[in-house]
Design an enzyme around this catalytic site. Sequence first.
Site, PDB file in Angstrom:
ATOM      1  N   THR A 179       0.827  -1.200   0.000  1.00 39.79           N
ATOM      2  CA  THR A 179       0.000   0.000   0.000  1.00 39.79           C
ATOM      3  C   THR A 179       0.860   1.248   0.000  1.00 39.79           C
ATOM      4  O   THR A 179       0.882   2.023   0.947  1.00 39.79           O
ATOM      5  CB  THR A 179      -0.946   0.018   1.206  1.00 39.79           C
ATOM      6  N   GLU A 259      11.516  -3.252   3.928  1.00 41.30           N
ATOM      7  CA  GLU A 259      11.555  -4.099   5.120  1.00 41.30           C
ATOM      8  C   GLU A 259      12.645  -5.159   5.064  1.00 41.30           C
ATOM      9  O   GLU A 259      12.679  -5.988   4.161  1.00 41.30           O
ATOM     10  CB  GLU A 259      10.229  -4.824   5.271  1.00 41.30           C
TER      11      GLU A 259
END
Lengths: 383, 383
Positions: A179, A259
């Site tokens: 997102t 990440e």
Amino acid sequence: MSVTAAQGFRAAGVAAGIKQSGARDLALVVNDGPDHHAAAVFTSNRVEAAPVTWSRQAATDGRIDAVVLNSGGANACTGAQGFQDTHATAEAVATVLDLSAGDVAVCSTGLIGELLPMEALLSGVTSAADALGPEGGSDAAEAIMTTDTVSKQSVVRRDGWTVGGMAKGAGMLAPALATMLVVVTTDAVVDPGELDGVLRAATAVTFDRIDSDGCQSTNDTVLLLASGASGVRADRDGLTTAVTQVCAELARALIADAEGAKHDIAIEVRTAADEGDALEVARSIARNNLFKCAVFGNDPNWGRVLSAVGTTSAVFEPSQLDVAINGVEVCRAGGVGEDRSRVDLTGREVRVTVDLHAGDAAVTVWTNDLTHDYVHENSAYSS
Amino acid sequence: MSVTAAQGFRAAGVAAGIKQSGARDLALVVNDGPDHHAAAVFTSNRVEAAPVTWSRQAATDGRIDAVVLNSGGANACTGAQGFQDTHATAEAVATVLDLSAGDVAVCSTGLIGELLPMEALLSGVTSAADALGPEGGSDAAEAIMTTDTVSKQSVVRRDGWTVGGMAKGAGMLAPALATMLVVVTTDAVVDPGELDGVLRAATAVTFDRIDSDGCQSTNDTVLLLASGASGVRADRDGLTTAVTQVCAELARALIADAEGAKHDIAIEVRTAADEGDALEVARSIARNNLFKCAVFGNDPNWGRVLSAVGTTSAVFEPSQLDVAINGVEVCRAGGVGEDRSRVDLTGREVRVTVDLHAGDAAVTVWTNDLTHDYVHENSAYSS
């Protein structure tokens, strides 16, 4: 400053209680005009979140007056109730700011498949409206963070006008789907008919050329808002260059904060027959888990690059492929080149160059390595 | 027994010194006839290893007398010298067994981009020829292992004839590219014109429906050899069923031994408009790193399933998608279904069922989860 660097914009970022952590989780960006031109691009995922469905419709007429963004929940796969919640959010913003709900874009990011806590969110809309100001860009950028470790902002100043932007997301590496949300603002006076072309030209060579893990989001939204408040007209080429620069900086920041990533990898495919071939080859390498694991291990395993190239339909002869990693040509003419032990992969940035020897086209796609921390973060998110 | 379970076959597996570990690394499978019918399928990777180029040509006339297989090196991206080495290997087998080199298939598996130690390999051919016997199937299956933790063998017995097979590889999860190698033998009397169709029908629903990590090998080879030594004729349907059963058992064994995997995941896509749609959707889910990480974390994160479905071109309406994980329908009509906390993912086997509500077609694709150990094994292989 980011989205409030350009004149004519106010923003805010507040803690509405959507996130359990108590961090900022609701942002508002308002275009005070005099112009209210807007362009937007959205995820091509056919399973799109309710706010994407809403904002796609809202942007159709080329006018957006305000954007409300929340972290802490994607509002995707939430059925009719999810869409009603998005609608209610836009109505609340419209009411408090005296706008039409149809001119309010809504963006959400977080876990898929859960309804938003609407009481907290609507109360946050009021707080955010109260906090709106011409210095609110940084708070807004902070409020849209999920697993981002830093907020992403960029500003480019030109002679008399400015482009600024904010982004959240870790490429497509973020949990429960990236997102990626981006709002770019400018105070340049622009022909509203040109804005869509400017945004598409900019995103095609920036956000469309990062690919952390090949997983496409249900919520990706990129908005470009123009206030005309500088009173200075920008020509199309100049605006395209400035918007592209802001988007490129934000895209690079997404990759840098992906990440668990330990390496940022630029995959440059050159001498391709055309741009489509170059992109297909670059993306195939960017999505090859074995290659991405090798980079994590500082291993210049070029065989995994060639095997990824071999799965594409691009024009090339296997016996003519060259591959360089950080400047060392480890593969020449499809076979063994320079000694792979000469490649130094200890730095954060890695550059892979592939020559197809089929033409003059070239592209660069950015990706990340595949690491223990990526697996860890994405195996322990929603539980 | 595997490849020597059927009459008319001898095999051997020896330690030729190709692997530094001293383990068995060279296998030989010989069809003593009376028939020497063969069919073969190979990787569709355009960067194909020298042994694939050789064996593809050798199998063109439908006759293979012997197969020589080595672990410890893929002989891929090794240029003209690599092809000469494959040729020399086939010639050595032909000389020692008094065959034509053009009837000898060659298979290699291991690291890409390095030449094979030919002195050791050719000496191993002689040792293997000396060791050939009707009980050699297990040694051969052991000699083709790379990071496999167990050898993969399967036997199906019918009324008067037998199908047996061996395989190596961990899906596509093996290091420096899987290089899945499979040899299936039968002593049934078969119409040679039927063999290719039998093999393609079997592999299409077995090896083509496992996908550990989306990475396609440069060396994949599946061979089916028929000796006719039983003297019993098998009809096409019966043979197809038996060969499919052996291939399915071997394919399942590859997934069960996939590098670092903690879960074997069956993705069943049902009520699709056609088989192509069902396969596209199943493979999209099987290649979604976020979903695979979630399964590793015992997290029934169905939003990642829907987002993967949404990237396909299959016929479906997002608002009609149903997803069940281990029997719990966590997503109904594109939205929240049963409570995800009811899903138990602690077992090794996971079953994901997706209903597209667009027709009657269904397929099942097997994959694995994405784990710390996968990253570890594949980041530390060639260095």
